[in-house]
Design an enzyme around this catalytic site. Structure first.
Site, PDB file in Angstrom:
ATOM      1  N   HIS A 211       0.811  -1.215   0.000  1.00 36.41           N
ATOM      2  CA  HIS A 211       0.000   0.000   0.000  1.00 36.41           C
ATOM      3  C   HIS A 211       0.842   1.261   0.000  1.00 36.41           C
ATOM      4  CE1 HIS A 211      -4.044   1.890   1.061  1.00 36.41           C
ATOM      5  NE2 HIS A 211      -4.207   1.175  -0.031  1.00 36.41           N
TER       6      HIS A 211
ATOM      7  N   HIS B 287      -2.917   2.089  12.462  1.00 36.57           N
ATOM      8  CA  HIS B 287      -2.406   1.413  11.254  1.00 36.57           C
ATOM      9  C   HIS B 287      -2.929  -0.024  11.301  1.00 36.57           C
ATOM     10  CE1 HIS B 287      -0.017   0.540   7.852  1.00 36.57           C
ATOM     11  NE2 HIS B 287       1.208   0.629   8.326  1.00 36.57           N
TER      12      HIS B 287
ATOM     13  N   ILE C 193     -14.307   5.778  15.557  1.00 37.87           N
ATOM     14  CA  ILE C 193     -14.781   4.456  15.133  1.00 37.87           C
ATOM     15  C   ILE C 193     -13.819   3.933  14.081  1.00 37.87           C
ATOM     16  CG2 ILE C 193     -16.689   3.235  14.009  1.00 37.87           C
ATOM     17  CD1 ILE C 193     -18.458   5.450  15.482  1.00 37.87           C
TER      18      ILE C 193
ATOM     19  N   HIS D 108      -9.804   7.020   5.113  1.00 38.81           N
ATOM     20  CA  HIS D 108      -8.416   6.708   4.804  1.00 38.81           C
ATOM     21  C   HIS D 108      -7.690   7.983   4.417  1.00 38.81           C
ATOM     22  CE1 HIS D 108      -4.915   4.716   3.036  1.00 38.81           C
ATOM     23  NE2 HIS D 108      -5.292   3.650   3.703  1.00 38.81           N
TER      24      HIS D 108
ATOM     25  N   ASP E  13      -9.805  -2.724   6.641  1.00 36.89           N
ATOM     26  CA  ASP E  13      -9.837  -3.324   7.977  1.00 36.89           C
ATOM     27  C   ASP E  13     -11.244  -3.673   8.442  1.00 36.89           C
ATOM     28  OD1 ASP E  13      -7.050  -3.158   8.403  1.00 36.89           O
ATOM     29  OD2 ASP E  13      -7.251  -1.014   8.785  1.00 36.89           O
TER      30      ASP E  13
ATOM     31  N   ARG F  82       2.113  -8.317   4.509  1.00 36.48           N
ATOM     32  CA  ARG F  82       2.792  -7.050   4.187  1.00 36.48           C
ATOM     33  C   ARG F  82       4.306  -7.170   4.117  1.00 36.48           C
ATOM     34  NH1 ARG F  82       0.856  -1.785   4.311  1.00 36.48           N
ATOM     35  NH2 ARG F  82      -0.939  -2.759   3.304  1.00 36.48           N
TER      36      ARG F  82
END
Lengths: 372, 372
Positions: free
Chosen positions: B184, B219, B253, B258, B309, B334
């Site tokens: 990413h 993250h 929340i 993003h 997520d 990752r």
């Protein structure tokens, strides 16, 4: 070489800090407003650590209490010692520090009753012991007691390294060096610690990452590279010839210039004076004179000034510190600057997440494996 | 909140990359030019790992060889197992990954005969075993064999976790999730890996630091926070009431919005479809319906879209993955993106060293301790 201006974030403001100024008018360095020259002359490492972490110079009683606290936290848990024994003798000592720090974070995690200041103090107190327990176990098969009654971090480190209380000249030389290495704004390891901190993990994650960044020869590893350079030359003339050859061959000579300082590194004069004093006291001026000549050649040929790492090498060597421990000793000091920055980042956090300039392939259709 | 625009480097270009595009026209994601939708539909994790690390899709024979290589590197050295046994049962599993990675770097250091590709492959192969060896030792007193004959990373992970070969639905769900989480661009952990790499230390230092950054709830830790949120609600109506209360109380929340995507997260639709498919297969749609309702409320009330997520939490839960392993599973994926960035940073390196905006005290004279 990277071709875009953004590479390396050179000159880019990445956030605010109240901890240090670096390179104002090309050369200055202050910790919390106090000049590095005043601190190196009149202060001591524990006072500077307190200043960085708590934001002000301690009063007499506070300094006493702080020293007592650090002295009381030099012991290592049994599980950490066991891990240090499992790390091979041939390991780079910075990898020992990185692994030991991460392991300590599993044994004494940050949390209720063990807040960020407690973790900062614990690490400041025990990094020397972590390194030297591992060292003596593998070098001499000894399981040393990492607790000493030395008042100072410098004295404690030298005591554990050499197995006896150091003399005052060496102790104070290392004390001053720890002051000089303690903090330096958004250098790569500190910026690493802040970037990690910005996702809000535990304190140990940030310090473990910072150790990894400090390990590289373009950062903390430079003082070791300087030692490897200067010890090769028997005389100043040999050093001049050798360095001129390296310059002609376009080889990188470590310990010179700085991303942020443009005129000089204010820490270099201080450690240079200590390197000279130690050389005179030892009656062994070879490394100092070799270093001085390399400084002259680099000014004349490349218009570059020595940075802190350059004269630190000869000073450390004269204090009897093995070359492979130069960068770990940097950790023993810089943990205080990292801690100050982690605490500062948390107090006003924003996720550090830049963008990239994309230079890869244009969007393309997926090719099934049979057709590749 | 940080007040200066520079904080967090939002929108700042920090370097070049040919690996991924993120958020083009507010939503796109490509790996080496291939869209994430194509990869999630037609590819598999090992192929994507190869693509990221080697820069192109493998041919059939290359993929076979790569899978065989990974399968052959799942065993853990005895010293690493011993360290994993020393890490307490109560430790955050991300701290296990961080410490295990750092320790492996002392046992199998990067160097001649063990180059950066070898290290990348070794870590890709053995992170699952590292986590699950520690897990089973402490949860059930078992010293598991971390080698399985599963062809895929997803199958291997589930096999080690549950002690038996997984069914294909669960295996493929995790396989797709690993594709989605693999890369990413300059997210905080990858940027940490690049910053560390920029001082030129070893490969393990960069990965160890990246794990620390991924650990934070801003993250990688977000998927665990989502699970803690959704599992509280017995019904969609209860979820709506609960989330409205949280919004009114200005509580954060997790799993929405993003830094880089402005319109939607292209990975969310993919994992949402998998969450639904798993819920239907299990005949247990509670978490899916709770999640769907929270998505509606967040769109209506906050104009925010779910990110990767959000639906990963319910999907992982239905695959039988304990919540504390959600972020470690992110590491298993990752590591491939980090490896690609470490290799890319080294190929065109410049030290990453930004500046800070100084907001601290003006230069001031040192005050002797007696006068404070």
């Amino acid at each position: 070489m990277a071709t875009d201006n953004a590479a390396g974030l050179a000159g880019v403001i990445a956030g605010q800090t109240a901890i240090a100024t670096v390179g104002k008018q090309g050369k200055g360095l202050t910790y919390r407003g106090y000049s590095i020259h005043d601190l190196a002359e009149h202060s001591n490492f524990e006072e500077v650590a307190y200043l960085l972490i708590y934001g002000r110079l301690p009063k007499q009683a506070e300094l006493l209490e702080y020293r007592t606290k650090l002295r009381g936290q030099r012991g290592l848990p049994a599980a950490l010692k066991s891990v240090l024994e499992q790390i091979p003798r041939s390991t780079h000592p910075m990898d020992v520090m990185r692994t030991g720090c991460s392991m300590l974070g599993t044994l004494e995690p940050e949390g209720p009753g063990h807040d960020q200041f407690a973790v900062a103090n614990r690490l400041t107190a025990c990094f020397s012991g972590m390194l030297l327990y591992w060292h003596h176990f593998h070098a001499g098969g000894k399981r040393i007691d990492t607790e000493t009654d030395d008042d100072t971090t410098a004295g404690h480190f030298l005591h554990l390294l050499h197995g006896k209380k150091p003399d005052e000249l060496h102790r104070r030389a290392i004390d001053v060096s720890l002051i000089l290495y303690a903090e330096h704004e958004f250098n790569a390891s500190t910026f690493t610690a802040r970037t990690i901190t910005s996702t809000l993990p535990d304190f140990f994650s940030a310090v473990t990452g910072a150790i990894g960044a400090l390990r590289g020869p373009l950062h903390g590893g430079a003082n070791e590279a300087v030692m490897e350079l200067i010890e090769k030359f028997p005389t100043p003339d040999a050093a001049e010839r050798g360095v001129l050859e390296m310059i002609a061959a376009k080889k990188l000579i470590m310990g010179f210039g700085h991303r942020v300082y443009k005129i000089s590194d204010p820490r270099s004069d201080v450690i240079k004076a200590w390197s000279k004093k130690l050389a005179e006291a030892h009656g062994d001026e070879r490394l100092y004179r070799v270093s001085e000549r390399i400084e002259q050649v680099m000014r004349r040929e490349k218009n570059l000034f020595p940075n802190l790492d350059f004269y630190s090498a000869s000073a450390y060597h004269l204090c009897g510190i093995p070359t492979a421990m130069f960068t770990p000793l940097f950790v023993v000091s810089r943990i205080t600057g990292w801690a100050a920055h982690i605490i500062e980042q948390r107090a006003d956090n924003r996720l550090i997440r830049p963008n990239a300039d994309y230079i890869g392939p244009e969007p393309r259709p997926f090719v099934p494996i049979a057709n590749r």
